[in-house]
Write a protein that holds these residues in place. Structure first.
Motif, mmCIF file in Angstrom:
data_model
loop_
_atom_site.group_PDB
_atom_site.id
_atom_site.type_symbol
_atom_site.label_atom_id
_atom_site.label_comp_id
_atom_site.label_asym_id
_atom_site.label_seq_id
_atom_site.Cartn_x
_atom_site.Cartn_y
_atom_site.Cartn_z
ATOM 1 N N ARG A 1 0.848 -1.197 0.000
ATOM 2 C CA ARG A 1 0.000 0.000 0.000
ATOM 3 C C ARG A 1 0.875 1.235 0.000
ATOM 4 O O ARG A 1 1.772 1.366 0.837
ATOM 5 N N VAL A 2 0.594 2.163 -0.900
ATOM 6 C CA VAL A 2 1.321 3.435 -0.926
ATOM 7 C C VAL A 2 0.604 4.413 0.004
ATOM 8 O O VAL A 2 -0.622 4.547 -0.030
ATOM 9 N N ILE A 3 1.388 5.094 0.842
ATOM 10 C CA ILE A 3 0.851 6.060 1.810
ATOM 11 C C ILE A 3 1.259 7.474 1.382
ATOM 12 O O ILE A 3 2.407 7.710 1.026
ATOM 13 N N GLY A 4 0.274 8.379 1.417
ATOM 14 C CA GLY A 4 0.536 9.747 0.954
ATOM 15 C C GLY A 4 0.337 10.805 2.015
ATOM 16 O O GLY A 4 0.387 12.005 1.729
ATOM 17 N N SER A 5 0.120 10.392 3.289
ATOM 18 C CA SER A 5 -0.232 11.395 4.311
ATOM 19 C C SER A 5 0.975 12.163 4.830
ATOM 20 O O SER A 5 0.821 13.216 5.431
ATOM 21 N N LEU A 6 2.160 11.635 4.600
ATOM 22 C CA LEU A 6 3.368 12.307 5.094
ATOM 23 C C LEU A 6 3.792 13.349 4.055
ATOM 24 O O LEU A 6 4.289 13.015 2.991
ATOM 25 N N ARG A 7 3.579 14.616 4.348
ATOM 26 C CA ARG A 7 3.768 15.660 3.337
ATOM 27 C C ARG A 7 5.157 16.302 3.363
ATOM 28 O O ARG A 7 5.433 17.196 2.602
ATOM 29 N N GLY A 8 5.974 15.827 4.240
ATOM 30 C CA GLY A 8 7.337 16.355 4.278
ATOM 31 C C GLY A 8 8.042 15.816 5.507
ATOM 32 O O GLY A 8 7.389 15.427 6.484
ATOM 33 N N VAL A 9 9.356 15.767 5.460
ATOM 34 C CA VAL A 9 10.154 15.300 6.608
ATOM 35 C C VAL A 9 11.286 16.301 6.845
ATOM 36 O O VAL A 9 11.980 16.693 5.903
ATOM 37 N N ARG A 10 11.421 16.719 8.090
ATOM 38 C CA ARG A 10 12.432 17.725 8.414
ATOM 39 C C ARG A 10 13.380 17.170 9.471
ATOM 40 O O ARG A 10 12.991 16.329 10.284
ATOM 41 N N TYR A 11 14.601 17.675 9.448
ATOM 42 C CA TYR A 11 15.634 17.253 10.392
ATOM 43 C C TYR A 11 15.963 18.422 11.310
ATOM 44 O O TYR A 11 16.334 19.501 10.829
ATOM 45 N N PRO A 12 15.805 18.268 12.610
ATOM 46 C CA PRO A 12 16.034 19.379 13.544
ATOM 47 C C PRO A 12 17.417 20.006 13.417
ATOM 48 O O PRO A 12 17.590 21.195 13.697
ATOM 49 N N GLY A 13 18.385 19.229 12.951
ATOM 50 C CA GLY A 13 19.748 19.768 12.841
ATOM 51 C C GLY A 13 19.858 20.902 11.843
ATOM 52 O O GLY A 13 20.797 21.696 11.890
ATOM 53 N N THR A 14 18.851 20.975 10.930
ATOM 54 C CA THR A 14 18.900 22.070 9.952
ATOM 55 C C THR A 14 17.561 22.803 9.854
ATOM 56 O O THR A 14 17.508 23.908 9.350
ATOM 57 N N ASP A 15 16.488 22.168 10.356
ATOM 58 C CA ASP A 15 15.147 22.705 10.045
ATOM 59 C C ASP A 15 14.367 23.133 11.283
ATOM 60 O O ASP A 15 13.134 23.196 11.257
#
Ligand code: NAI
Ligand code: CS2
Length: 499
Positions: A103-117
């Motif tokens: 199953r393909v999941i589309g709810s995750l609209r972005g991922v950020r890393y605290p070290g830069t974001d």
């Protein structure tokens, strides 16, 4: 079949064609239609196979496009690097005993890393269109002291407290966050200082009373920063519902990725693997909007405690028993351990004799049947859940999974021999560092060095030395003569079996 190298990645550009392929479903909603309504800390395998799937199904059932998720990684940018080129898309390979689906999941609209974001995450947490955050940062991710409070001596926590003070004083951006709770706390401070809109924080880690624990730690952060007025706002506008979460989600292997490639005809670097079963029981404590998770099969109820205790003590303790005994006997997977001679019976004995007597059965749940269903799930040969993965972080898991049971049985005047066996199996796992065939067993634990140091010495003194580790064993358990004797005898027997 020729080993063709698939280079096209799963992404918004390729998902429509992939969804037409046999054995592929999803996404349940058009990812482009989703706005960000929640933030998740710890974008690991479990979140992607559990909360993100429930949230997508809830959005689809309700026709509600407010619930895109902004993921925040924990310790590295790896997941952000994996999912960025895929527009946040990934797939879940569901492995039943005799079938596999994707199953393909589309709810995750972005991922950020605290070290830069960090700044972007702070802005998102403060946005009025964002109503909640959830967490799966592992038992060790909460930076707690032995007594359960926030570890203010932890350098990351200390830095985040200083940054929170700066945030509240309006001195502008105070640098990248060092811990998930520090980042969350600063985001809540930003929210408090701007809209003050209500917010919910939904812990989805295997901790007892996980919402209450998380709320206490966030308050601890604000108290350390001297943020009196923010504390009043937290009490009035922010809730920390507890949850019981359940779906077995083993770490993804390269063989899993190759299998998914054959199905998708695309490379998915964010692939996760899971069993078909899933359960999510959520305390109904939300001051603002939330996804209609109950329309996706979750249960939203007034009290989750009985469900949490039953799951952590019945499933997770049994998992740990099979992991340590199975690993020591040379079984790579939980499924092989369950099928091994005698281990399923040891698991049943733990559930029947030690755990069930301490439980108040949740409404409608037959605990003996629940125990059997757990063993049946563990026995799924298609899943490949490794004993060494379940064995990791024992210093964090034992207190949650078995020491409460031990304390309750001792208080009832009974020495829990199966609970003692689980503790002993962990001790021998730490001490031997190898299985019955001489193969090394990785000790993956935030206390690994301290545990090796405490374990070192004679076999006869092993139980006493590890029982003296106060970060794990309260003195009233460690010094209980009956429990101490049971653990010592179980250690002696296991050491003789694993020379
Ligand atoms: P994972 O290893 O795939 O992901 C763990 C996440 O936590 C990663 O984002 C990692 O960066 C973050 N993290 C780890 N240590 C951290 C630390 N010290 N500080 C900050 N962040 C840290 O693990 P997975 O499978 O996603 O499991 C995560 C948690 O979810 C488990 O510890 C458990 O509490 C819960 N859970 C897992 C289930 C499973 O079967 N995998 C099932 C039920 C609950
Ligand atoms: C496992 C859990 O890795 C472990 O410690 O016991 O992650 C288990 O798979 C989940 O709690 C099942 O819901």
């Amino acid at each position: 079949m020729s080993s063709t190298t698939i280079t096209d990645r799963l992404s918004l550009a390729t998902v429509a064609a992939a969804a037409e392929r046999q054995g592929v479903s999803g996404p349940a909603v058009d990812p482009r239609s989703l706005s960000t309504g929640m933030v998740h800390f710890g974008v690991g395998a479990f979140h992607r196979a559990h909360q993100a799937a429930y949230t997508e199904d809830a959005a689809a059932a309700a026709g509600d496009t407010r619930w895109g998720i902004l993921g925040v990684t924990g310790r590295s940018a790896r997941v952000a690097d994996q999912l960025g080129p895929q527009d946040g898309l990934y797939s879940v390979l569901t492995k039943a005993r005799d079938s596999t689906s994707l199953r393909v999941i589309g709810s995750l609209r972005g991922v950020r890393y605290p070290g830069t974001d960090t700044e972007e995450v702070l802005r998102t947490l403060a946005a009025e269109s964002v109503h909640l955050a959830s967490l799966t940062i592992t038992e060790k991710g909460y930076s707690r002291t032995v007594r359960g409070g926030l570890d203010l001596a932890h350098p990351g926590v200390a830095a985040d407290v200083a940054a929170l003070k700066a945030e509240l004083s309006g001195r502008g951006f105070a640098g990248q966050a060092r811990t998930p709770l520090g980042l969350l706390g600063r985001g809540l401070a930003r929210r408090y200082a701007s809209s003050g809109a209500p917010f919910a924080v939904v812990c989805c880690d295997n901790l007892m009373s996980n919402g209450t624990v998380t709320g206490g730690l966030v308050r601890g952060l604000a108290e350390a920063a001297g943020a009196e007025r923010m504390l009043d706002w937290l009490d009035a506008a922010v809730t920390f519902p507890s949850t019981m979460v359940d779906r077995i989600v083993p770490a993804t292997t390269e063989a899993n990725r190759r299998e998914a490639e054959r199905i998708l005809s695309l490379r998915d670097e964010g692939l996760v693997v899971a069993e078909p079963f899933g359960q999510w029981i959520i305390e109904d404590k939300f001051p603002g909007p939330r996804p209609a998770w109950e329309r996706a099969g979750a249960i939203v109820t007034g009290d989750v405690h009985a469900f949490e205790v039953a799951k952590l003590r019945m499933l997770n303790a049994t998992h740990s028993l099979l992991a340590y005994l199975g690993a020591l006997r040379g079984y790579p997977t939980i499924a092989e351990a369950v099928d091994a001679d005698g281990l399923a019976e040891e698991a049943r004995r733990l559930q029947r004799d030690d755990v069930i007597p301490t439980l108040a059965a949740p409404p409608g749940l037959d605990l003996a049947e629940y125990g059997e269903s757990i063993l049946s799930r563990f026995a799924n040969p298609n899943l490949g859940h490794s004993t060494i993965q379940v064995a990791m972080d024992g210093s964090q898991k034992l207190p949650v999974r078995i020491l409460g049971t031990v304390a309750d049985r001792l208080a009832a005047g009974v020495v829990p021999s199966s609970g003692a066996l689980l503790v002993a199996a962990w001790m021998v796992f730490v001490y031997r560092g190898r299985d019955i065939n001489g193969r090394p067993l990785l000790l993956d634990d935030p206390m690994a060095d301290a545990l090796r140091g405490a374990a070192a010495g004679s076999e006869t003194g092993l139980a006493g030395r590890l029982l003296a580790v106060r970060e794990i064993f309260p003195v009233e358990l460690a010094d209980h003569p009956g429990f101490r004797a049971a653990v010592t005898e179980a250690v002696r027997r296991l050491l003789s079996e694993i020379p």
